[in-house]
Design a protein around this motif. Structure first.
Motif, PDB file in Angstrom:
ATOM      1  N   ALA A  99       0.832  -1.203   0.000  1.00 51.66           N
ATOM      2  CA  ALA A  99       0.000   0.000   0.000  1.00 51.66           C
ATOM      3  C   ALA A  99       0.865   1.251   0.000  1.00 51.66           C
ATOM      4  O   ALA A  99       0.588   2.228  -0.714  1.00 51.66           O
ATOM      5  CB  ALA A  99      -0.944  -0.004   1.202  1.00 51.66           C
ATOM      6  N   GLY A 100       1.928   1.244   0.784  1.00 53.36           N
ATOM      7  CA  GLY A 100       2.834   2.389   0.817  1.00 53.36           C
ATOM      8  C   GLY A 100       3.566   2.575  -0.491  1.00 53.36           C
ATOM      9  O   GLY A 100       3.743   3.705  -0.968  1.00 53.36           O
ATOM     10  N   ALA A 101       4.006   1.475  -1.102  1.00 53.70           N
ATOM     11  CA  ALA A 101       4.689   1.553  -2.395  1.00 53.70           C
ATOM     12  C   ALA A 101       3.742   2.071  -3.464  1.00 53.70           C
ATOM     13  O   ALA A 101       4.134   2.867  -4.332  1.00 53.70           O
ATOM     14  CB  ALA A 101       5.237   0.185  -2.773  1.00 53.70           C
ATOM     15  N   GLU A 102       2.497   1.635  -3.412  1.00 54.95           N
ATOM     16  CA  GLU A 102       1.501   2.104  -4.383  1.00 54.95           C
ATOM     17  C   GLU A 102       1.222   3.591  -4.202  1.00 54.95           C
ATOM     18  O   GLU A 102       1.035   4.315  -5.187  1.00 54.95           O
ATOM     19  CB  GLU A 102       0.214   1.288  -4.251  1.00 54.95           C
ATOM     20  CG  GLU A 102       0.343  -0.138  -4.755  1.00 54.95           C
ATOM     21  CD  GLU A 102      -0.902  -0.963  -4.518  1.00 54.95           C
ATOM     22  OE1 GLU A 102      -1.096  -1.946  -5.248  1.00 54.95           O
ATOM     23  OE2 GLU A 102      -1.678  -0.643  -3.577  1.00 54.95           O
ATOM     24  N   GLU A 103       1.205   4.029  -2.956  1.00 55.50           N
ATOM     25  CA  GLU A 103       0.998   5.454  -2.690  1.00 55.50           C
ATOM     26  C   GLU A 103       2.148   6.276  -3.280  1.00 55.50           C
ATOM     27  O   GLU A 103       1.930   7.341  -3.866  1.00 55.50           O
ATOM     28  CB  GLU A 103       0.886   5.703  -1.195  1.00 55.50           C
ATOM     29  CG  GLU A 103       0.613   7.158  -0.836  1.00 55.50           C
ATOM     30  CD  GLU A 103       0.491   7.376   0.659  1.00 55.50           C
ATOM     31  OE1 GLU A 103       0.495   8.548   1.081  1.00 55.50           O
ATOM     32  OE2 GLU A 103       0.408   6.379   1.408  1.00 55.50           O
ATOM     33  N   THR A 104       3.366   5.790  -3.120  1.00 49.43           N
ATOM     34  CA  THR A 104       4.510   6.482  -3.709  1.00 49.43           C
ATOM     35  C   THR A 104       4.395   6.534  -5.221  1.00 49.43           C
ATOM     36  O   THR A 104       4.553   7.592  -5.847  1.00 49.43           O
ATOM     37  CB  THR A 104       5.824   5.780  -3.325  1.00 49.43           C
ATOM     38  OG1 THR A 104       5.962   5.768  -1.901  1.00 49.43           O
ATOM     39  CG2 THR A 104       7.027   6.489  -3.937  1.00 49.43           C
ATOM     40  N   ALA A 105       4.113   5.382  -5.824  1.00 53.05           N
ATOM     41  CA  ALA A 105       4.073   5.285  -7.285  1.00 53.05           C
ATOM     42  C   ALA A 105       2.926   6.079  -7.890  1.00 53.05           C
ATOM     43  O   ALA A 105       3.039   6.578  -9.024  1.00 53.05           O
ATOM     44  CB  ALA A 105       3.957   3.823  -7.703  1.00 53.05           C
ATOM     45  N   SER A 106       1.835   6.212  -7.138  1.00 60.99           N
ATOM     46  CA  SER A 106       0.642   6.862  -7.700  1.00 60.99           C
ATOM     47  C   SER A 106       0.882   8.307  -8.096  1.00 60.99           C
ATOM     48  O   SER A 106       0.209   8.825  -8.992  1.00 60.99           O
ATOM     49  CB  SER A 106      -0.512   6.792  -6.695  1.00 60.99           C
ATOM     50  OG  SER A 106      -0.218   7.579  -5.538  1.00 60.99           O
ATOM     51  N   GLY A 107       1.830   8.951  -7.472  1.00 60.70           N
ATOM     52  CA  GLY A 107       2.088  10.353  -7.792  1.00 60.70           C
ATOM     53  C   GLY A 107       3.203  10.555  -8.796  1.00 60.70           C
ATOM     54  O   GLY A 107       3.604  11.703  -9.045  1.00 60.70           O
ATOM     55  N   LEU A 108       3.720   9.462  -9.369  1.00 65.30           N
ATOM     56  CA  LEU A 108       4.877   9.551 -10.253  1.00 65.30           C
ATOM     57  C   LEU A 108       4.533   9.060 -11.654  1.00 65.30           C
ATOM     58  O   LEU A 108       3.968   7.975 -11.815  1.00 65.30           O
ATOM     59  CB  LEU A 108       6.038   8.720  -9.692  1.00 65.30           C
ATOM     60  CG  LEU A 108       6.406   8.973  -8.229  1.00 65.30           C
ATOM     61  CD1 LEU A 108       7.520   8.031  -7.799  1.00 65.30           C
ATOM     62  CD2 LEU A 108       6.806  10.422  -8.015  1.00 65.30           C
ATOM     63  N   SER A 109       4.910   9.803 -12.643  1.00 62.90           N
ATOM     64  CA  SER A 109       4.622   9.441 -14.028  1.00 62.90           C
ATOM     65  C   SER A 109       5.380   8.184 -14.427  1.00 62.90           C
ATOM     66  O   SER A 109       6.601   8.098 -14.283  1.00 62.90           O
ATOM     67  CB  SER A 109       5.019  10.594 -14.953  1.00 62.90           C
ATOM     68  OG  SER A 109       4.840  10.245 -16.297  1.00 62.90           O
ATOM     69  N   GLY A 110       4.643   7.180 -14.897  1.00 58.00           N
ATOM     70  CA  GLY A 110       5.247   5.956 -15.399  1.00 58.00           C
ATOM     71  C   GLY A 110       5.728   4.991 -14.341  1.00 58.00           C
ATOM     72  O   GLY A 110       6.299   3.944 -14.676  1.00 58.00           O
ATOM     73  N   ALA A 111       5.503   5.311 -13.083  1.00 60.62           N
ATOM     74  CA  ALA A 111       5.996   4.450 -12.002  1.00 60.62           C
ATOM     75  C   ALA A 111       5.034   3.306 -11.724  1.00 60.62           C
ATOM     76  O   ALA A 111       3.840   3.364 -12.050  1.00 60.62           O
ATOM     77  CB  ALA A 111       6.209   5.267 -10.727  1.00 60.62           C
ATOM     78  N   SER A 112       5.538   2.258 -11.110  1.00 60.10           N
ATOM     79  CA  SER A 112       4.720   1.125 -10.703  1.00 60.10           C
ATOM     80  C   SER A 112       5.182   0.647  -9.339  1.00 60.10           C
ATOM     81  O   SER A 112       6.270   0.992  -8.876  1.00 60.10           O
ATOM     82  CB  SER A 112       4.823  -0.020 -11.722  1.00 60.10           C
ATOM     83  OG  SER A 112       6.170  -0.461 -11.849  1.00 60.10           O
ATOM     84  N   ALA A 113       4.338  -0.159  -8.695  1.00 57.87           N
ATOM     85  CA  ALA A 113       4.642  -0.667  -7.361  1.00 57.87           C
ATOM     86  C   ALA A 113       4.649  -2.187  -7.373  1.00 57.87           C
ATOM     87  O   ALA A 113       3.839  -2.816  -8.058  1.00 57.87           O
ATOM     88  CB  ALA A 113       3.619  -0.160  -6.354  1.00 57.87           C
ATOM     89  N   VAL A 114       5.571  -2.759  -6.615  1.00 58.80           N
ATOM     90  CA  VAL A 114       5.695  -4.210  -6.510  1.00 58.80           C
ATOM     91  C   VAL A 114       5.937  -4.561  -5.046  1.00 58.80           C
ATOM     92  O   VAL A 114       6.725  -3.902  -4.366  1.00 58.80           O
ATOM     93  CB  VAL A 114       6.873  -4.745  -7.356  1.00 58.80           C
ATOM     94  CG1 VAL A 114       6.957  -6.265  -7.247  1.00 58.80           C
ATOM     95  CG2 VAL A 114       6.743  -4.326  -8.802  1.00 58.80           C
ATOM     96  N   GLN A 115       5.269  -5.606  -4.585  1.00 63.05           N
ATOM     97  CA  GLN A 115       5.511  -6.083  -3.227  1.00 63.05           C
ATOM     98  C   GLN A 115       6.632  -7.108  -3.243  1.00 63.05           C
ATOM     99  O   GLN A 115       6.677  -7.983  -4.119  1.00 63.05           O
ATOM    100  CB  GLN A 115       4.251  -6.703  -2.644  1.00 63.05           C
ATOM    101  CG  GLN A 115       4.376  -7.078  -1.176  1.00 63.05           C
ATOM    102  CD  GLN A 115       3.051  -7.560  -0.607  1.00 63.05           C
ATOM    103  OE1 GLN A 115       2.301  -8.282  -1.267  1.00 63.05           O
ATOM    104  NE2 GLN A 115       2.758  -7.156   0.616  1.00 63.05           N
ATOM    105  N   PHE A 116       7.562  -6.981  -2.294  1.00 57.69           N
ATOM    106  CA  PHE A 116       8.598  -7.997  -2.168  1.00 57.69           C
ATOM    107  C   PHE A 116       9.062  -8.063  -0.725  1.00 57.69           C
ATOM    108  O   PHE A 116       8.857  -7.140   0.057  1.00 57.69           O
ATOM    109  CB  PHE A 116       9.766  -7.698  -3.128  1.00 57.69           C
ATOM    110  CG  PHE A 116      10.920  -6.954  -2.518  1.00 57.69           C
ATOM    111  CD1 PHE A 116      12.149  -7.573  -2.351  1.00 57.69           C
ATOM    112  CD2 PHE A 116      10.788  -5.628  -2.104  1.00 57.69           C
ATOM    113  CE1 PHE A 116      13.216  -6.887  -1.792  1.00 57.69           C
ATOM    114  CE2 PHE A 116      11.855  -4.938  -1.555  1.00 57.69           C
ATOM    115  CZ  PHE A 116      13.081  -5.578  -1.399  1.00 57.69           C
TER     116      PHE A 116
END
Length: 248
Positions: free
Chosen positions: A41-58
């Motif tokens: 959820a935190g990674a997705e929040e970071t990525a949501s505000g960035l152009s072309g970014a994506s989030a992955v859980q690991f």
């Protein structure tokens, strides 16, 4: 600045703190950023505000998860230009009172994850003449009271970074590390408040000479520099961002 246009950058620990700030900074300079964290959820929040970014859980504590993360990035984007190993945890306590479980967890997340991610990433970074930015610590350069296990892992990062930098310099893969001092992040929230019998004189020896704490963005600026072509002739360095903590 547009130093990272066209570059694919994998940032671990991107859900908060230095990892989030680094993802934001790299994206602002044009990078395609993959935000990786156990906190999806935190990674997705970071990525949501960035152009072309994506989030992955690991899971940084899992060798298989580290390998799978690199494979995912290359499968999706066709290459990897920058690996930022920022995921990490803190740990404080008297040296004789640190549990076996805490030691094992600190080593797995702070040190072994960098080994597994680097090992998986190096063949791809050779193809792109890319680079790695590891997150060490001022505590990995000099001793830090009540942080023996944490300091040991960060000293390990220092040694590993220098050695891989030497091995891969002729292959045009740069490997550097940043050594932050006190940074205003969740990692140090709570600090040493739960430790009994603290000798604050020992702690003050490692105090910054400038402002009390750096901000994550201060460290992210150093990450962006080392990841960029502006640092094309820099490899194997441990860059302190510590307000003078390790200056003496």
């Amino acid at each position: 600045m547009n130093r990272m246009v066209g570059k694919v950058a994998l940032v671990t620990g991107a859900a908060s703190g230095i990892g989030r700030a680094s993802a934001v900074r790299l994206a602002s300079e044009g990078a395609i950023v993959i935000c990786a964290d156990r906190n999806l959820a935190g990674a997705e929040e970071t990525a949501s505000g960035l152009s072309g970014a994506s989030a992955v859980q690991f899971d940084a504590a899992s060798a298989a998860s580290c390998r799978d993360l690199v494979a995912h990035v290359v499968a999706r984007h066709g290459k990897l230009d920058v690996l930022c190993n920022i995921a990490g945890i803190g740990g404080f306590g008297h040296a004789a009172e640190i549990s076996d479980e805490s030691w094992d967890q600190l080593v797995a997340i702070n040190l072994s994850s960098i080994f597994h991610l680097t090992k998986a990433a190096l063949p791809h970074l050779e193809k792109t003449q890319g680079n790695i930015v590891n997150m060490a610590s001022a505590s990995g350069l000099v001793g830090a009271a009540y942080a023996s296990a944490y300091s040991a892992t960060k000293a390990g990062v220092v040694g590993y970074t220098r050695t891989v930098a030497i091995e891969y310099a002729a292959r045009q893969v740069r490997v550097n590390a940043i050594c932050p001092g006190g940074v205003d992040t969740p990692l140090i929230a709570g600090g040493m408040g739960d430790i009994e019998g603290v000798d604050f004189a020992l702690i003050l020896r490692m105090s910054p000479k400038m402002a009390p704490l750096a901000q994550p963005e201060d460290v992210a600026a150093a990450v962006a520099f080392l990841a960029s072509d502006d640092a094309r002739f820099i490899t194997g360095i441990m860059l302190p961002v510590d307000g003078g903590q390790t200056a003496g």
